[in-house]
Write a protein that holds these residues in place. Structure first.
Motif, PDB file in Angstrom:
ATOM      1  N   CYS A 100       0.822  -1.213   0.000  1.00  0.00           N
ATOM      2  CA  CYS A 100       0.000   0.000   0.000  1.00  0.00           C
ATOM      3  C   CYS A 100       0.857   1.264   0.000  1.00  0.00           C
ATOM      4  O   CYS A 100       0.450   2.291  -0.546  1.00  0.00           O
ATOM      5  N   THR A 113      -6.434   9.768  -1.170  1.00  0.00           N
ATOM      6  CA  THR A 113      -5.773   9.225   0.021  1.00  0.00           C
ATOM      7  C   THR A 113      -6.027   7.731   0.114  1.00  0.00           C
ATOM      8  O   THR A 113      -7.170   7.273  -0.042  1.00  0.00           O
ATOM      9  N   LEU A 114      -4.978   6.979   0.375  1.00  0.00           N
ATOM     10  CA  LEU A 114      -5.084   5.528   0.541  1.00  0.00           C
ATOM     11  C   LEU A 114      -4.705   5.176   1.965  1.00  0.00           C
ATOM     12  O   LEU A 114      -3.631   5.551   2.450  1.00  0.00           O
ATOM     13  N   SER A 115      -5.569   4.464   2.661  1.00  0.00           N
ATOM     14  CA  SER A 115      -5.260   3.978   4.013  1.00  0.00           C
ATOM     15  C   SER A 115      -5.348   2.460   4.017  1.00  0.00           C
ATOM     16  O   SER A 115      -6.233   1.879   3.375  1.00  0.00           O
ATOM     17  N   CYS A 116      -4.441   1.826   4.732  1.00  0.00           N
ATOM     18  CA  CYS A 116      -4.383   0.362   4.746  1.00  0.00           C
ATOM     19  C   CYS A 116      -4.178  -0.131   6.168  1.00  0.00           C
ATOM     20  O   CYS A 116      -3.494   0.508   6.972  1.00  0.00           O
ATOM     21  N   SER A 117      -4.728  -1.283   6.458  1.00  0.00           N
ATOM     22  CA  SER A 117      -4.489  -1.950   7.733  1.00  0.00           C
ATOM     23  C   SER A 117      -4.667  -3.446   7.530  1.00  0.00           C
ATOM     24  O   SER A 117      -5.446  -3.886   6.677  1.00  0.00           O
ATOM     25  N   THR A 146     -11.045   9.088  -0.921  1.00  0.00           N
ATOM     26  CA  THR A 146     -10.370   8.186   0.004  1.00  0.00           C
ATOM     27  C   THR A 146     -10.636   6.744  -0.388  1.00  0.00           C
ATOM     28  O   THR A 146     -11.776   6.371  -0.680  1.00  0.00           O
ATOM     29  N   ASP A 199      -9.903   2.892   1.170  1.00  0.00           N
ATOM     30  CA  ASP A 199      -9.482   2.194   2.393  1.00  0.00           C
ATOM     31  C   ASP A 199      -9.365   0.697   2.105  1.00  0.00           C
ATOM     32  O   ASP A 199     -10.292   0.087   1.559  1.00  0.00           O
ATOM     33  N   SER A 224      -8.470  -3.027   3.943  1.00  0.00           N
ATOM     34  CA  SER A 224      -8.292  -3.729   5.221  1.00  0.00           C
ATOM     35  C   SER A 224      -8.298  -5.235   4.975  1.00  0.00           C
ATOM     36  O   SER A 224      -9.053  -5.735   4.134  1.00  0.00           O
ATOM     37  N   GLU A 240     -12.672  -0.229   0.053  1.00  0.00           N
ATOM     38  CA  GLU A 240     -13.791   0.702   0.066  1.00  0.00           C
ATOM     39  C   GLU A 240     -13.347   2.081  -0.423  1.00  0.00           C
ATOM     40  O   GLU A 240     -12.208   2.488  -0.183  1.00  0.00           O
ATOM     41  N   ASP A 241     -14.276   2.774  -1.075  1.00  0.00           N
ATOM     42  CA  ASP A 241     -14.006   4.162  -1.458  1.00  0.00           C
ATOM     43  C   ASP A 241     -15.222   5.012  -1.124  1.00  0.00           C
ATOM     44  O   ASP A 241     -16.323   4.493  -0.922  1.00  0.00           O
ATOM     45  N   ARG A 245     -18.009  -0.629  -1.944  1.00  0.00           N
ATOM     46  CA  ARG A 245     -17.256  -1.532  -1.077  1.00  0.00           C
ATOM     47  C   ARG A 245     -17.165  -2.899  -1.752  1.00  0.00           C
ATOM     48  O   ARG A 245     -18.185  -3.491  -2.105  1.00  0.00           O
TER      49      ARG A 245
END
Length: 343
Positions: A217, A231-235, A272, A274, A276, A289-290, A334
């Motif tokens: 990511c 923005t890209l967020s990852c977990s 954004t 995301d 996960s 998801e966006d 999603r």
């Protein structure tokens, strides 16, 4: 299981653990320790059954000293134990005189039996250590070969992407340029998957998913900066996964994130995405998801159902042995992929 125990026994060496003490001092110290344990065992046996089996605890002490500190330590334990038994146990007690002439042969048998224990334990220790050294040498050789293959594959990916990029720049047709750009992005995604997967020679068959997803990511986030303020967020949860399955999941994430960045934010400059990856009761669940406009509003810009992007997504889902579902509204899309563990 017994093989693993034997391997650990062979790897443990008091002389190495007590470094930088001299080896001879470590052997003496461990011999004294074994003698102390032997005395405690002897006292415990005497408390439960006075006078029984006076020499029984000598052999375990000799065996332990030899296995963990070498034959010198085992011999020291044997000699001191024999002398102590002779002085304190065999009549006449508190003396080295023998009241019974049969005691001398018995002491000799005990001593030579102890030497046999030392010899066998030393042979076992040396064989196990030699086997461990050979195994470590093989692992080092495999790691060297893996690094060499890794280097060559990286060069090959760089060469292929360079050729595609050169051809794209030389083309005057915008349609060809766009197609080559997509090919370049996908080849680059394979390169990133390789980069994050094949760097640990100790676990070439499985992948630490949290580290892998976060690294992947990070690379995707840098690419998304070229598409505006997306923005890209990852977990991801901790856990390991089969390498081939992890590759498919990485490529799937790349395709889903790229598609979202290209199509989810029609008429917008920001957005954004995301990602996960979570453990579930029977496997893993991947969510991408966006907060874009949704599939219906983006329909004109989305690839067709039979387009290459969709076919790649479907192929990666099959390779990962997953089941894909999609939820979409005017607030975003999603994509959920359920990845059950192998039975």
């Amino acid at each position: 299981m017994p093989h693993r125990v034997a391997s650990h026994l062979g790897e443990f060496d008091v002389r190495e653990r007590l470094a930088p003490l001299p080896a001879w001092l470590s052997q003496i110290a461990f011999a004294i320790f074994c003698l102390g344990v032997e005395v405690l065992l002897r006292l415990g046996i005497n408390a439960a059954a006075p006078g029984s089996a006076p020499f029984a605890v000598i052999y375990p002490a000799v065996l332990a000293a030899t296995l963990f500190a070498g034959w010198q330590s085992g011999l020291l334990v044997l000699v001191i134990s024999e002398l102590a038994a002779w002085y304190f146990v065999i009549p006449e007690q508190m003396s080295f005189r023998l009241a019974n002439t049969a005691d001398a042969p018995r002491m000799a048998v005990i001593f030579f039996t102890g030497l046999l224990v030392i010899g066998l334990a030393e042979i076992f220790r040396q064989a196990t250590q030699n086997n461990n050294r050979m195994r470590k040498a093989q692992l080092e050789e495999q790691a060297l070969l893996l690094r060499e293959v890794d280097h060559r594959i990286k060069n090959n990916f760089a060469m292929v992407t360079g050729l595609i990029d050169m051809q794209r720049r030389r083309s005057a047709d915008e349609t060809v340029k766009a197609a080559l750009s997509e090919v370049l992005a996908r080849v680059d995604s394979f390169g990133r998957a390789h980069q994050h997967l094949y760097h640990d020679p100790r676990n070439v068959g499985s992948v630490a998913m949290r580290e892998y997803i976060e690294g992947l990511c990070d690379a995707l986030a840098q690419a998304l900066t070229l598409r505006g303020a997306i923005t890209l967020s990852c977990s991801a949860d901790e856990g390991r996964m089969d390498r081939d399955r992890a590759v498919s999941i990485g490529l799937l994430i790349n395709e889903l994130v790229t598609n979202a960045a290209k199509h989810a934010f029609v008429g917008r400059d920001t957005g954004t995405v995301d990602v996960s990856l979570r453990r579930s009761a029977d496997g893993w669940v991947l969510r991408v998801e966006d907060d874009g406009v949704g599939l219906e509003a983006a329909g004109a810009a989305k690839p067709t159902q039979g387009g290459l992007g969709q076919r790649l997504v479907d192929a990666f889902v099959r390779q990962a042995h997953g089941a894909l579902s999609t939820e979409s509204s005017e607030n975003g899309t999603r994509v959920i992929v359920e990845l059950k563990d192998a039975a």
